[in-house]
Design a protein around this motif. Structure first.
Motif, PDB file in Angstrom:
ATOM      1  N   LEU A  45       0.846  -1.012  -0.058  1.00  0.00           N
ATOM      2  CA  LEU A  45      -0.023   0.027  -0.066  1.00  0.00           C
ATOM      3  C   LEU A  45       0.778   1.259   0.075  1.00  0.00           C
ATOM      4  O   LEU A  45       1.909   1.312   0.899  1.00  0.00           O
ATOM      5  CB  LEU A  45      -0.970   0.035   1.160  1.00  0.00           C
ATOM      6  CG  LEU A  45      -2.122  -0.958   1.339  1.00  0.00           C
ATOM      7  CD1 LEU A  45      -2.689  -0.960   2.607  1.00  0.00           C
ATOM      8  CD2 LEU A  45      -2.862  -0.759   0.294  1.00  0.00           C
ATOM      9  N   THR A  46       0.520   2.106  -0.726  1.00  0.00           N
ATOM     10  CA  THR A  46       1.144   3.521  -0.986  1.00  0.00           C
ATOM     11  C   THR A  46       0.065   4.660  -1.026  1.00  0.00           C
ATOM     12  O   THR A  46      -0.979   4.508  -1.216  1.00  0.00           O
ATOM     13  CB  THR A  46       2.201   3.609  -1.994  1.00  0.00           C
ATOM     14  OG1 THR A  46       1.208   3.291  -3.437  1.00  0.00           O
ATOM     15  CG2 THR A  46       3.350   2.583  -2.139  1.00  0.00           C
ATOM     16  N   GLY A  47       0.493   5.891  -0.504  1.00  0.00           N
ATOM     17  CA  GLY A  47      -0.252   6.843  -0.270  1.00  0.00           C
ATOM     18  C   GLY A  47      -1.054   6.936   1.193  1.00  0.00           C
ATOM     19  O   GLY A  47      -0.502   6.716   2.258  1.00  0.00           O
ATOM     20  N   ALA A  48      -1.940   7.884   1.222  1.00  0.00           N
ATOM     21  CA  ALA A  48      -2.754   8.233   2.319  1.00  0.00           C
ATOM     22  C   ALA A  48      -3.730   7.182   2.846  1.00  0.00           C
ATOM     23  O   ALA A  48      -4.617   7.175   2.122  1.00  0.00           O
ATOM     24  CB  ALA A  48      -2.841   9.681   2.585  1.00  0.00           C
ATOM     25  N   LEU A  49      -3.677   6.548   4.122  1.00  0.00           N
ATOM     26  CA  LEU A  49      -4.885   5.810   4.502  1.00  0.00           C
ATOM     27  C   LEU A  49      -5.585   6.632   5.599  1.00  0.00           C
ATOM     28  O   LEU A  49      -5.498   6.686   6.465  1.00  0.00           O
ATOM     29  CB  LEU A  49      -4.336   4.425   4.998  1.00  0.00           C
ATOM     30  CG  LEU A  49      -3.315   3.642   4.299  1.00  0.00           C
ATOM     31  CD1 LEU A  49      -2.933   2.364   5.057  1.00  0.00           C
ATOM     32  CD2 LEU A  49      -3.967   3.411   2.785  1.00  0.00           C
ATOM     33  N   THR A  50      -6.415   7.358   5.251  1.00  0.00           N
ATOM     34  CA  THR A  50      -7.236   8.142   5.994  1.00  0.00           C
ATOM     35  C   THR A  50      -8.753   8.302   5.827  1.00  0.00           C
ATOM     36  O   THR A  50      -9.160   7.389   4.998  1.00  0.00           O
ATOM     37  CB  THR A  50      -6.864   9.859   5.701  1.00  0.00           C
ATOM     38  OG1 THR A  50      -7.384   9.896   4.357  1.00  0.00           O
ATOM     39  CG2 THR A  50      -5.507   9.912   5.859  1.00  0.00           C
TER      40      THR A  50
END
Length: 369
Positions: free
Chosen positions: A18-23
């Protein structure tokens, strides 16, 4: 594979990354996409941001895999995100369902014993409040200046005057039904004239005062419990005691005394309206004129039937009043307790009135009345 809303999911040799923002903004999409994969390892080293919503999705997925008997490894978290994930995992609701426990004979016996003990405690409490009422009533009669006449008159209006329409209508309809049903049966034997005796004895002896007491129990017991219970919730009773006012003198005695005064009057009104309804139906259905009805009523109906009904009225009044006041004084500090006690007061008052009427019937039959 490419995901949406600010994060990417890529395949790796051991699982997915997983890459990026987990929001919160991507939590729904993240949950949907992770539910489709069966990867045993998720690499989170490329995650730039993760809040509690993203941590919740990962923790929930790991718990579901664990429930299915497979392990999910989360790598590349870092200390801070691992601590966040552990904190969120601890707050997840427990979804394990406990199988229903079958009750044994011992459990049923224990439940029966608890119910019987609760009923005994309730009867003791009612007896205690009856004693409080009688004690304070005698005190007020010996010291008339302490009797709250205004409160008694107010409650007489509430429990008596305002109940007249429903009591009169109920008794009138009961008299009509008795006359109609009785005539249908007596006509088979050519004894229609005995419908007068049927109506008079049934209403004067039993139905008039019993149904009146049931209606008053439904109206008044609930009203007493709700009013006193609301005062108990607002701590007004504690304030009375602080000011030196006896709650029994202010709340219990006027209410029960008003019932003692008004229930016999309501019973007489029910008797008159019941007989009137029966006479009207006997005239319309069987041709028994009002004069004939009145003559047979006076000649064949003993005054003892009226006395039997009126003797019951004070006892029913005390039962209804004590049950209603005890329910109000037993209310705790929440509205659920108020609703439960109000319902219990109505049911208990009606049930106790019916039991008392049955005991009166046995007693009067034994003494020949």
């Amino acid at each position: 594979m490419q995901a949406e809303d600010g994060f990417d999911i890529t395949q790796t040799d051991r699982g997915i990354a997983l890459t990026g923002a987990l929001t919160l903004h991507v939590a729904s999409a993240l949950h949907r996409d992770l539910a489709r994969t069966q990867a045993a390892e998720i690499d989170l080293s490329g995650v730039t941001r993760m809040d509690t919503a993203g941590a919740y999705v990962l923790a929930d997925l790991r718990r579901r895999r664990s429930a299915d008997g497979t392990d999910l490894h989360l790598v590349g978290l870092g200390d801070q995100r691992a601590a966040l994930l552990d904190t969120v995992a601890e707050t997840l609701p427990d979804q394990t369902e406990q199988p229903p426990r079958r009750m044994t004979a011992t459990d049923r016996l224990a439940a029966l014993g608890e119910a019987m003990a609760g009923a005994a405690r309730y009867q003791i409490e009612l007896t205690a409040y009856l004693g409080i009422f009688l004690g304070r009533l005698v005190h007020n009669l010996l010291h008339p200046r302490e009797l709250r006449i205004t409160s008694v008159v107010h409650h007489c209006q509430e429990v008596g005057l305002k109940a007249v329409p429903i009591v009169a209508l109920m008794a009138f309809l009961i008299g009509v039904v008795l006359a109609f049903q009785g005539s249908a049966q007596l006509r088979q034997f050519g004894a229609e004239v005995f419908v007068v005796d049927l109506i008079a004895i049934s209403i004067l002896r039993e139905l008039g005062i019993l149904l009146t007491a049931i209606i008053v129990a439904g109206r008044t017991a609930s009203s007493f419990t709700a009013a006193i219970g609301a005062m108990k919730m607002r701590e007004e009773i504690d304030a009375m005691q602080t000011l030196g006012v006896n709650p029994a003198d202010a709340l219990i005695v006027p209410r029960i005394l008003a019932l003692l005064l008004m229930l016999p009057i309501l019973g007489l009104i029910a008797n008159v309206m019941g007989i009137f309804g029966g006479a009207l139906m006997a005239w319309l259905d069987m041709g028994i004129s009002p004069g004939m009805f009145r003559a047979r009523l006076v000649e064949d109906t003993d005054v003892s039937h009226l006395l039997v009904g009126m003797i019951k009225a004070p006892v029913f009044a005390v039962i209804i009043g004590v049950v209603g006041c005890q329910g109000g004084m037993s209310v705790k500090g929440d509205t659920e307790s108020l609703g439960r006690r109000t319902s219990q007061s109505v049911v208990s008052a009606i049930f106790t009135v019916i039991v008392a009427d049955a005991l009166f019937s046995i007693f009067f039959q034994r003494v020949g009345m």
